[in-house]
Design an enzyme around this catalytic site. Structure first.
Site, PDB file in Angstrom:
ATOM      1  N   SER A  41       0.854  -1.190   0.000  1.00 40.59           N
ATOM      2  CA  SER A  41       0.000   0.000   0.000  1.00 40.59           C
ATOM      3  C   SER A  41       0.885   1.232   0.000  1.00 40.59           C
ATOM      4  O   SER A  41       1.963   1.234   0.591  1.00 40.59           O
ATOM      5  CB  SER A  41      -0.884   0.026   1.245  1.00 40.59           C
ATOM      6  OG  SER A  41      -1.581   1.262   1.330  1.00 40.59           O
ATOM      7  N   TYR A  54      -2.587  -0.398  10.257  1.00 43.28           N
ATOM      8  CA  TYR A  54      -2.552  -0.648   8.814  1.00 43.28           C
ATOM      9  C   TYR A  54      -1.183  -0.269   8.243  1.00 43.28           C
ATOM     10  O   TYR A  54      -0.562  -1.034   7.509  1.00 43.28           O
ATOM     11  CB  TYR A  54      -3.668   0.139   8.126  1.00 43.28           C
ATOM     12  CG  TYR A  54      -3.735  -0.100   6.633  1.00 43.28           C
ATOM     13  CD1 TYR A  54      -4.341  -1.236   6.133  1.00 43.28           C
ATOM     14  CD2 TYR A  54      -3.183   0.815   5.734  1.00 43.28           C
ATOM     15  CE1 TYR A  54      -4.403  -1.469   4.767  1.00 43.28           C
ATOM     16  CE2 TYR A  54      -3.241   0.594   4.369  1.00 43.28           C
ATOM     17  CZ  TYR A  54      -3.854  -0.550   3.894  1.00 43.28           C
ATOM     18  OH  TYR A  54      -3.902  -0.781   2.538  1.00 43.28           O
TER      19      TYR A  54
END
Length: 149
Positions: A41, A54
């Site tokens: 990501s 995250y």
């Protein structure tokens, strides 16, 4: 604490276990070898506010990708990573209404067609094992990534 553990279990342990068993199979098959493409990501490079779990797990995916790349070489196993930012999915639908920014404001963010992610993964997967895309970043052109924060 529950959010942390869920992120680690899903994003990191899940990816590790998939790769672990894939490597075992790739080493044993004839001809041996194969390719693993990890889902990273852009948050690992430019985190969003309030995303520590995250972001940390996506940083860890980069380490996992590098380690598999190194350890897999002698077994003809290539490993790469795609870092995605704002592909249009059910999860990103809320972005058009505004998401938190580093300055504390809410701002809508552009997305792009997820088919482009599929095409990028297909490209990575189609390479012969003597070539590898180590890292590929794909984002909506106008999303606040470069210069975020």
């Amino acid at each position: 604490m529950a959010g942390w553990q869920q992120a680690v279990d899903t994003n990191l342990t899940g990816a590790f276990l998939c790769a672990h068993y894939a490597v075992q199979m790739m080493k044993a098959q004839a001809p041996r070898g194969g390719r693993i493409i990890n889902n990273g990501s852009i948050s690992a490079y430019a985190p969003r506010p309030n995303s520590v779990a995250y972001t940390a797990t996506k940083h860890a995916i980069t380490g996992l990708t590098k380690s598999i790349s190194l350890d897999g070489r002698r077994f003809d196993i290539a490993c790469g990573q795609i870092d995605i930012g704002n592909a249009a999915t059910d999860m990103t639908a809320r972005m058009s209404h505004g998401v938190p920014q580093a300055d504390g404001s809410l701002a809508p963010e552009p997305t792009f067609d997820a088919r482009h992610v599929a095409a990028a993964v297909l490209y990575m997967a189609s390479l012969p094992l003597d070539a590898n895309v180590q890292f590929l970043t794909i984002t909506a052109t106008k999303m606040p990534f470069i210069g975020r924060g």
